[in-house]
Design an enzyme around this catalytic site. Structure first.
Site, PDB file in Angstrom:
ATOM      1  N   LYS A 109       1.563 -11.627  -5.908  1.00 41.02           N
ATOM      2  CA  LYS A 109       0.887 -10.327  -6.047  1.00 41.02           C
ATOM      3  C   LYS A 109       1.436  -9.320  -5.035  1.00 41.02           C
ATOM      4  O   LYS A 109       1.633  -8.146  -5.365  1.00 41.02           O
ATOM      5  CB  LYS A 109      -0.613 -10.516  -5.857  1.00 41.02           C
ATOM      6  CG  LYS A 109      -1.440  -9.238  -5.848  1.00 41.02           C
ATOM      7  CD  LYS A 109      -2.912  -9.566  -5.663  1.00 41.02           C
ATOM      8  CE  LYS A 109      -3.743  -8.337  -5.352  1.00 41.02           C
ATOM      9  NZ  LYS A 109      -3.768  -7.358  -6.464  1.00 41.02           N
ATOM     10  N   ARG A 162     -14.167  -6.137 -10.903  1.00 44.67           N
ATOM     11  CA  ARG A 162     -13.954  -5.284  -9.734  1.00 44.67           C
ATOM     12  C   ARG A 162     -14.554  -3.899  -9.998  1.00 44.67           C
ATOM     13  O   ARG A 162     -14.377  -3.320 -11.073  1.00 44.67           O
ATOM     14  CB  ARG A 162     -12.463  -5.165  -9.399  1.00 44.67           C
ATOM     15  CG  ARG A 162     -11.819  -6.500  -9.058  1.00 44.67           C
ATOM     16  CD  ARG A 162     -10.436  -6.336  -8.474  1.00 44.67           C
ATOM     17  NE  ARG A 162     -10.479  -5.775  -7.133  1.00 44.67           N
ATOM     18  CZ  ARG A 162      -9.410  -5.568  -6.371  1.00 44.67           C
ATOM     19  NH1 ARG A 162      -8.204  -5.869  -6.843  1.00 44.67           N
ATOM     20  NH2 ARG A 162      -9.526  -5.057  -5.161  1.00 44.67           N
ATOM     21  N   ARG A 177      -4.398 -13.470  -0.499  1.00 48.02           N
ATOM     22  CA  ARG A 177      -4.694 -13.659   0.928  1.00 48.02           C
ATOM     23  C   ARG A 177      -5.434 -14.970   1.191  1.00 48.02           C
ATOM     24  O   ARG A 177      -5.351 -15.519   2.294  1.00 48.02           O
ATOM     25  CB  ARG A 177      -5.448 -12.455   1.476  1.00 48.02           C
ATOM     26  CG  ARG A 177      -4.638 -11.159   1.338  1.00 48.02           C
ATOM     27  CD  ARG A 177      -4.998 -10.097   2.337  1.00 48.02           C
ATOM     28  NE  ARG A 177      -4.373  -8.837   1.985  1.00 48.02           N
ATOM     29  CZ  ARG A 177      -3.113  -8.493   2.283  1.00 48.02           C
ATOM     30  NH1 ARG A 177      -2.340  -9.352   2.948  1.00 48.02           N
ATOM     31  NH2 ARG A 177      -2.625  -7.328   1.925  1.00 48.02           N
ATOM     32  N   ARG A 215     -14.365 -12.320  -1.261  1.00 50.22           N
ATOM     33  CA  ARG A 215     -13.651 -13.034  -0.204  1.00 50.22           C
ATOM     34  C   ARG A 215     -14.585 -13.674   0.817  1.00 50.22           C
ATOM     35  O   ARG A 215     -14.247 -14.715   1.394  1.00 50.22           O
ATOM     36  CB  ARG A 215     -12.677 -12.086   0.505  1.00 50.22           C
ATOM     37  CG  ARG A 215     -11.403 -11.853  -0.279  1.00 50.22           C
ATOM     38  CD  ARG A 215     -10.401 -11.015   0.473  1.00 50.22           C
ATOM     39  NE  ARG A 215      -9.185 -10.870  -0.323  1.00 50.22           N
ATOM     40  CZ  ARG A 215      -8.290  -9.909  -0.159  1.00 50.22           C
ATOM     41  NH1 ARG A 215      -8.486  -8.983   0.770  1.00 50.22           N
ATOM     42  NH2 ARG A 215      -7.220  -9.858  -0.914  1.00 50.22           N
ATOM     43  N   ARG A 236       1.539   3.964  -3.286  1.00 48.06           N
ATOM     44  CA  ARG A 236       1.235   5.390  -3.076  1.00 48.06           C
ATOM     45  C   ARG A 236       2.479   6.250  -3.291  1.00 48.06           C
ATOM     46  O   ARG A 236       2.422   7.298  -3.950  1.00 48.06           O
ATOM     47  CB  ARG A 236       0.691   5.611  -1.659  1.00 48.06           C
ATOM     48  CG  ARG A 236      -0.772   5.192  -1.487  1.00 48.06           C
ATOM     49  CD  ARG A 236      -1.142   5.072  -0.015  1.00 48.06           C
ATOM     50  NE  ARG A 236      -2.577   4.855   0.168  1.00 48.06           N
ATOM     51  CZ  ARG A 236      -3.204   3.702  -0.017  1.00 48.06           C
ATOM     52  NH1 ARG A 236      -2.504   2.638  -0.410  1.00 48.06           N
ATOM     53  NH2 ARG A 236      -4.503   3.595   0.187  1.00 48.06           N
ATOM     54  N   SER A 252       0.825  -1.206   0.000  1.00 48.06           N
ATOM     55  CA  SER A 252       0.000   0.000   0.000  1.00 48.06           C
ATOM     56  C   SER A 252       0.858   1.255   0.000  1.00 48.06           C
ATOM     57  O   SER A 252       0.585   2.213  -0.734  1.00 48.06           O
ATOM     58  CB  SER A 252      -0.931  -0.007   1.218  1.00 48.06           C
ATOM     59  OG  SER A 252      -1.819  -1.100   1.169  1.00 48.06           O
ATOM     60  N   GLU A 268      -8.604  -6.334   5.041  1.00 43.56           N
ATOM     61  CA  GLU A 268      -7.615  -7.213   4.401  1.00 43.56           C
ATOM     62  C   GLU A 268      -7.095  -8.278   5.364  1.00 43.56           C
ATOM     63  O   GLU A 268      -6.506  -9.278   4.945  1.00 43.56           O
ATOM     64  CB  GLU A 268      -6.450  -6.392   3.860  1.00 43.56           C
ATOM     65  CG  GLU A 268      -5.661  -5.658   4.929  1.00 43.56           C
ATOM     66  CD  GLU A 268      -4.803  -4.542   4.348  1.00 43.56           C
ATOM     67  OE1 GLU A 268      -3.602  -4.537   4.634  1.00 43.56           O
ATOM     68  OE2 GLU A 268      -5.340  -3.703   3.604  1.00 43.56           O
TER      69      GLU A 268
END
Length: 441
Positions: free
Chosen positions: A420, A130, A395, A354, A37, A33, A323
């Site tokens: 990923k 998505r 995940r 998920r 950014r 993350s 997450e």
């Protein structure tokens, strides 16, 4: 929608069973993350910047490739995790591959609006389901033209941003109920708009607030003026973006499965580099693990988690750290009492649905996991080995490995999907257990 890969062509990984209490130190790479950014802001900055300890994973490399296509020069330093970024004019007439990276498909359309021509976005088949409408509609309300493959306004990949070299700025309403990334996307590019951006969230709920706090803090660190004094409203003032030499924090959410392993197998797992202060949602991990029966201590920058192999059921709201839900859902499947995970309805729009995926796979192993309106209820039952499908979701794969510590015969479908955000996960997992890939056979 949860679409499983074809098991006839996807390799299976035998999840190793723990043969005793753990005693391991795990070095976790940089935060995805933060890396993505910081890459966006470095590409829009006034001069050359450097990221040290950056994550090198599929998501980060997709961001690097996309920013290069848009005109930035990004080169490696002495090691792959050191990245030198030299901004350039944002260029159009390019195609961007988003893969399955939400940060790429959502953070870069506002950057593409600054380009001097068309920027075409597409990605993996799973990425095409998505949600994208909030950020694209937000750009439209700011005067940016966005078109899809058909006559209707696009709500998903693929789409094209028709950049005109400038974005006027102004006020925009965004429903970010499905993802905080819709807010972060517009904030990250807003310092390059001509007028202040005033962004108002108009949805009923706003998930993953720590990720928005991360965006705001990262903007302020590069000298951008952000006013977030009103709940659900952000104002970004146009101005220069400072070039920086910055070290990226370890990814605390990627640390979660390793730390949780101490609770499942017993023993101790340590993660160095744990920050004293952070905006990462993974900062919730030590407290959550303690609620489930572990002890967690920080000495210097080393977080140490110790468990006995006993797991307690919990009732927790994971709205701020969705997450983490896959890790804690599988912990709950191994607990001594039922658990409820709440506040995570937005996970239905992640790499896969998920909630549905976790319910399906835990049930496949003999457990009981039921979807609710905004989460999961997990009732522990004896588990047995089976193939745990991952749905191209990193995940899901790491969570399957965690279950495998206690469930003989569990096979993980496509463990390589962990690349990923965490390349080499399977080798790291084996090393935590004191083994090597050769030991695995």
């Amino acid at each position: 929608m949860t679409t499983a890969p074809d098991r006839t062509t996807t390799p299976l990984w035998d999840a190793p069973v723990a043969d005793g209490p753990l005693d391991a130190t795990v070095e976790v790479p940089g935060s995805k993350s933060l890396t993505n950014r910081l890459l966006v802001l470095a590409a829009l900055a006034e001069g050359e910047g450097t990221l040290r300890g950056a994550l090198r994973s599929r998501d980060a490399d997709l961001m690097i490739g996309a920013l290069r296509s848009l005109g930035a020069t990004i080169t490696e330093g002495g090691e792959p995790s050191t990245l030198h970024v030299t901004p350039g004019p944002v260029t159009g007439d390019v195609d961007l591959d988003c893969g399955l990276a939400g940060t790429v498909m959502r953070f870069l359309p506002p950057v593409a609006a600054l380009a001097d021509g068309d920027v075409r976005f597409d990605g993996d088949p799973a990425a095409r389901v998505r949600p994208m409408l909030p950020v694209l509609a937000g750009l439209r309300s700011l005067g940016v033209r966005v078109v899809g493959d058909g006559p209707d306004f696009p709500t998903h990949l693929p789409f094209t941003v028709r950049g005109r070299g400038r974005v006027a700025g102004g006020a925009v309403d965004v429903d970010a109920s499905e993802s905080s990334q819709f807010v972060s996307a517009l904030l990250l590019a807003a310092a390059r708009f001509e007028r202040p951006l005033v962004l108002r969230h108009i949805g009923a709920t706003l998930p993953s607030l720590p990720h928005i706090a991360m965006t705001v803090a990262t903007l302020r660190d590069v000298g951008v003026e952000v006013d977030d004094s009103r709940d659900g409203i952000w104002q970004v003032t146009p101005g220069p973006i400072a070039a920086r030499d910055v070290r990226v924090e370890p990814d605390l959410s990627n640390a979660a499965p390793f730390l949780a392993a101490a609770l499942v197998a017993g023993g101790t797992v340590r993660v160095p580099g744990w920050p004293a202060q952070t905006t990462q949602p993974g900062a919730m991990v030590p407290d959550l693990l303690e609620q489930m029966g572990a002890t967690a201590t920080v000495e210097g920058d080393v977080l140490t988690v110790t468990g006995t192999g006993q797991v307690r059921g919990v009732d927790v709201d994971l709205h701020a750290g969705g997450e983490l839900a896959p890790t804690f859902a599988v912990l709950a499947a191994l607990a001594d009492s039922p658990s409820r995970l709440r506040g995570i309805a937005h996970l239905r729009g992640h790499e896969t649905d998920r909630l549905a995926a976790l319910a399906t796979e835990i049930t496949r192993l003999g457990g009981r996991c039921e979807e609710t309106r905004d989460g999961l209820v997990i009732t522990p039952r004896p588990l047995h080995g089976a193939v745990f499908r991952t749905y191209a979701d990193h995940r899901m794969a790491t969570s399957a490995a965690l279950l495998g510590l206690r469930v003989p015969g569990l096979q993980v479908e496509d463990v390589a999907t962990t690349a990923k955000t965490l390349p080499g996960f399977d080798t790291m997992w084996l090393r935590m257990l004191g083994r090597t890939p050769e030991d695995q056979g």
